[in-house]
Design an enzyme around this catalytic site. Structure first.
Site, PDB file in Angstrom:
ATOM      1  N   ILE A  17      30.040  28.270   4.665  1.00  0.00           N
ATOM      2  CA  ILE A  17      29.641  27.184   3.761  1.00  0.00           C
ATOM      3  C   ILE A  17      29.541  27.673   2.314  1.00  0.00           C
ATOM      4  CG2 ILE A  17      27.835  25.480   3.270  1.00  0.00           C
ATOM      5  CD1 ILE A  17      27.093  25.726   6.340  1.00  0.00           C
ATOM      6  N   ASP A  57      23.409  41.836  -2.814  1.00  0.00           N
ATOM      7  CA  ASP A  57      22.614  41.829  -1.578  1.00  0.00           C
ATOM      8  C   ASP A  57      21.298  41.142  -1.895  1.00  0.00           C
ATOM      9  OD1 ASP A  57      21.063  42.296   0.617  1.00  0.00           O
ATOM     10  OD2 ASP A  57      21.306  44.479   0.620  1.00  0.00           O
ATOM     11  N   TYR A 146      14.806  31.066  13.867  1.00  0.00           N
ATOM     12  CA  TYR A 146      15.647  30.390  12.875  1.00  0.00           C
ATOM     13  C   TYR A 146      14.987  29.100  12.373  1.00  0.00           C
ATOM     14  CZ  TYR A 146      19.893  28.278  10.916  1.00  0.00           C
ATOM     15  OH  TYR A 146      20.824  27.707  10.089  1.00  0.00           O
ATOM     16  N   LYS A 150      13.768  28.130   8.612  1.00  0.00           N
ATOM     17  CA  LYS A 150      14.414  27.037   7.871  1.00  0.00           C
ATOM     18  C   LYS A 150      13.401  25.937   7.540  1.00  0.00           C
ATOM     19  CE  LYS A 150      18.671  28.630   7.502  1.00  0.00           C
ATOM     20  NZ  LYS A 150      19.282  28.989   6.215  1.00  0.00           N
ATOM     21  N   PRO A 182      32.505  31.534  10.587  1.00  0.00           N
ATOM     22  CA  PRO A 182      32.670  32.812  11.300  1.00  0.00           C
ATOM     23  C   PRO A 182      31.440  33.234  12.096  1.00  0.00           C
ATOM     24  CG  PRO A 182      33.646  32.949   9.135  1.00  0.00           C
ATOM     25  CD  PRO A 182      32.958  31.617   9.184  1.00  0.00           C
ATOM     26  N   ARG A 187      28.438  33.754  17.419  1.00  0.00           N
ATOM     27  CA  ARG A 187      27.375  33.335  18.345  1.00  0.00           C
ATOM     28  C   ARG A 187      27.993  32.768  19.620  1.00  0.00           C
ATOM     29  NH1 ARG A 187      25.273  32.014  13.392  1.00  0.00           N
ATOM     30  NH2 ARG A 187      25.758  29.809  13.348  1.00  0.00           N
TER      31      ARG A 187
HETATM   32  P1  NAD Z   1      28.227  32.813   7.904  1.00  0.00           P
HETATM   33  O1  NAD Z   1      26.930  33.011   8.636  1.00  0.00           O
HETATM   34  O2  NAD Z   1      29.475  32.835   8.696  1.00  0.00           O
HETATM   35  O3  NAD Z   1      28.352  33.873   6.732  1.00  0.00           O
HETATM   36  C1  NAD Z   1      27.195  34.351   6.120  1.00  0.00           C
HETATM   37  C2  NAD Z   1      27.543  35.094   4.861  1.00  0.00           C
HETATM   38  O4  NAD Z   1      26.318  35.634   4.360  1.00  0.00           O
HETATM   39  C3  NAD Z   1      28.488  36.281   5.067  1.00  0.00           C
HETATM   40  O5  NAD Z   1      29.526  36.234   4.115  1.00  0.00           O
HETATM   41  C4  NAD Z   1      27.584  37.488   4.845  1.00  0.00           C
HETATM   42  O6  NAD Z   1      28.268  38.621   4.328  1.00  0.00           O
HETATM   43  C5  NAD Z   1      26.566  36.924   3.874  1.00  0.00           C
HETATM   44  N1  NAD Z   1      25.320  37.701   3.838  1.00  0.00           N
HETATM   45  C6  NAD Z   1      24.629  38.179   4.896  1.00  0.00           C
HETATM   46  N2  NAD Z   1      23.574  38.884   4.476  1.00  0.00           N
HETATM   47  C7  NAD Z   1      23.596  38.843   3.119  1.00  0.00           C
HETATM   48  C8  NAD Z   1      22.783  39.419   2.115  1.00  0.00           C
HETATM   49  N3  NAD Z   1      21.726  40.188   2.425  1.00  0.00           N
HETATM   50  N4  NAD Z   1      23.086  39.166   0.817  1.00  0.00           N
HETATM   51  C9  NAD Z   1      24.154  38.404   0.494  1.00  0.00           C
HETATM   52  N5  NAD Z   1      24.971  37.848   1.410  1.00  0.00           N
HETATM   53  C10 NAD Z   1      24.687  38.061   2.716  1.00  0.00           C
HETATM   54  O7  NAD Z   1      28.130  31.465   7.055  1.00  0.00           O
HETATM   55  P2  NAD Z   1      27.550  30.044   7.470  1.00  0.00           P
HETATM   56  O8  NAD Z   1      27.548  29.859   8.957  1.00  0.00           O
HETATM   57  O9  NAD Z   1      28.231  29.072   6.594  1.00  0.00           O
HETATM   58  O10 NAD Z   1      26.010  30.129   7.051  1.00  0.00           O
HETATM   59  C11 NAD Z   1      25.618  30.056   5.710  1.00  0.00           C
HETATM   60  C12 NAD Z   1      24.245  29.408   5.641  1.00  0.00           C
HETATM   61  O11 NAD Z   1      24.306  28.116   6.232  1.00  0.00           O
HETATM   62  C13 NAD Z   1      23.144  30.178   6.370  1.00  0.00           C
HETATM   63  O12 NAD Z   1      21.941  30.106   5.616  1.00  0.00           O
HETATM   64  C14 NAD Z   1      22.999  29.390   7.661  1.00  0.00           C
HETATM   65  O13 NAD Z   1      21.723  29.506   8.234  1.00  0.00           O
HETATM   66  C15 NAD Z   1      23.259  27.992   7.165  1.00  0.00           C
HETATM   67  N6  NAD Z   1      23.628  27.035   8.211  1.00  0.00           N
HETATM   68  C16 NAD Z   1      24.723  27.280   8.984  1.00  0.00           C
HETATM   69  C17 NAD Z   1      25.035  26.363   9.994  1.00  0.00           C
HETATM   70  C18 NAD Z   1      26.210  26.586  10.916  1.00  0.00           C
HETATM   71  O14 NAD Z   1      26.304  25.901  11.933  1.00  0.00           O
HETATM   72  N7  NAD Z   1      27.129  27.485  10.600  1.00  0.00           N
HETATM   73  C19 NAD Z   1      24.250  25.232  10.183  1.00  0.00           C
HETATM   74  C20 NAD Z   1      23.153  25.015   9.350  1.00  0.00           C
HETATM   75  C21 NAD Z   1      22.852  25.939   8.367  1.00  0.00           C
END
Ligand code: NAD
Length: 244
Positions: A17, A57, A146, A150, A182, A187
């Site tokens: 996202i 980071d 989680y 959140k 990804p 998961r």
């Molecule tokens: P993802 O989990 O596939 O990727 C996460 C990204 O975060 C990676 O590029 C990783 O390198 C980066 N990252 C991890 N630790 C980090 C750090 N310490 N500093 C900087 N970057 C860091 O991506 P996603 O699934 O799109 O999730 C992004 C956000 O959306 C998260 O907060 C997640 O909880 C939230 N979210 C995801 C979903 C879902 O179904 N995928 C649903 C609701 C909310």
């Protein structure tokens, strides 16, 4: 262009996202600093107009503060970094809880603390925090740590919104349903039967499918733009009907 002249910082922009949102913000004319802890992923931004990619980071407070000092005053902060732990209350370890609070909640507060003074000086700013429908909005199976963190993101969002509403700052949260990213694939693949696991994730979405990251990014663009100038302290769901 809806974000012409605006500056934006996106965390966790390397994939999922955050990546889709950084591209969408830039496509609307914002000057975007797309950051991630994983530098390899950031190579995807090479040659993309309006995007400067940089390693950040968000678990490292000093790095956040140092990076923020290199930026011009920001109009937009999208706090996207987060981690998903699996398990119910009886499986929730102290380590998982600590780590999730550090990444999902404290890191958001740290980036806000780093950029808010510049936003206040300019008298404007839109902060967007990544939450989830799995939070205080909805309980989902095996998401104890989680969902707890959140829910805290929604508390943080409302707190910032309340404290700075009179000074031109807006703060809102994005609450996706299940998004095909990804980390979701990881998961799913961690299950004994990944095909069944994917089916189960799809089954909990009333629309009968997962979201693509590009379907969440427009919400981020809206909350970043002046189109949402009367909107603050809100939790915006894009969830395929999971909270109907
Ligand atoms: P993802 O989990 O596939 O990727 C996460 C990204 O975060 C990676 O590029 C990783 O390198 C980066 N990252 C991890 N630790 C980090 C750090 N310490 N500093 C900087 N970057 C860091 O991506 P996603 O699934 O799109 O999730 C992004 C956000 O959306 C998260 O907060 C997640 O909880 C939230 N979210 C995801 C979903 C879902 O179904 N995928 C649903 C609701 C909310």
């Amino acid at each position: 262009m809806r974000l012409q002249g605006k500056t934006a910082l996106v965390t966790a922009a390397g994939q999922g996202i955050g990546h889709a949102s950084a591209l969408a913000l830039a496509a609307e004319g914002a000057q975007v600093w797309a950051t991630d802890v994983n530098e390899t992923l950031l190579a995807r931004f090479a040659g993309v107009a309006n995007v400067t990619a940089a390693k950040l980071d968000v678990l490292d407070k000093a790095a956040i503060d140092a990076f923020a000092k290199t930026l011009p005053a920001l109009d937009i902060l999208f706090n996207c970094a987060g981690v998903v732990h699996n398990g119910a209350a009886l499986q929730a370890s102290d380590d998982d809880l600590d780590f999730a609070f550090r990444l999902n909640v404290r890191a958001q507060l740290w980036t806000i603390q780093a950029v808010l003074p510049g936003m206040l000086a300019a008298g404007r700013g839109s902060i967007i925090n990544m939450a989830s429908v799995c939070s205080s909005i909805k309980g989902l199976p095996n998401r104890c740590v989680y969902g707890t963190t959140k829910a805290a993101v929604l508390g943080l969002t409302k707190s910032v919104a309340a404290d700075y509403v009179g000074q031109g700052i807006r703060c809102n949260a994005v609450c996706p349903g299940t998004v095909d990213t990804p980390s979701l694939a990881e998961r799913i693949n961690a299950n004994a039967d990944p095909l069944e696991a994917r089916k189960a994730f799809i089954a909990r979405q009333p629309m009968g499918r997962l979201a693509q990251a590009e379907e969440i990014a427009p919400l981020v663009v809206f909350l970043a733009s002046d189109e949402s100038q009367f909107v603050t302290g809100q939790a915006y769901a894009a969830d395929g009907g999971i909270t109907i």
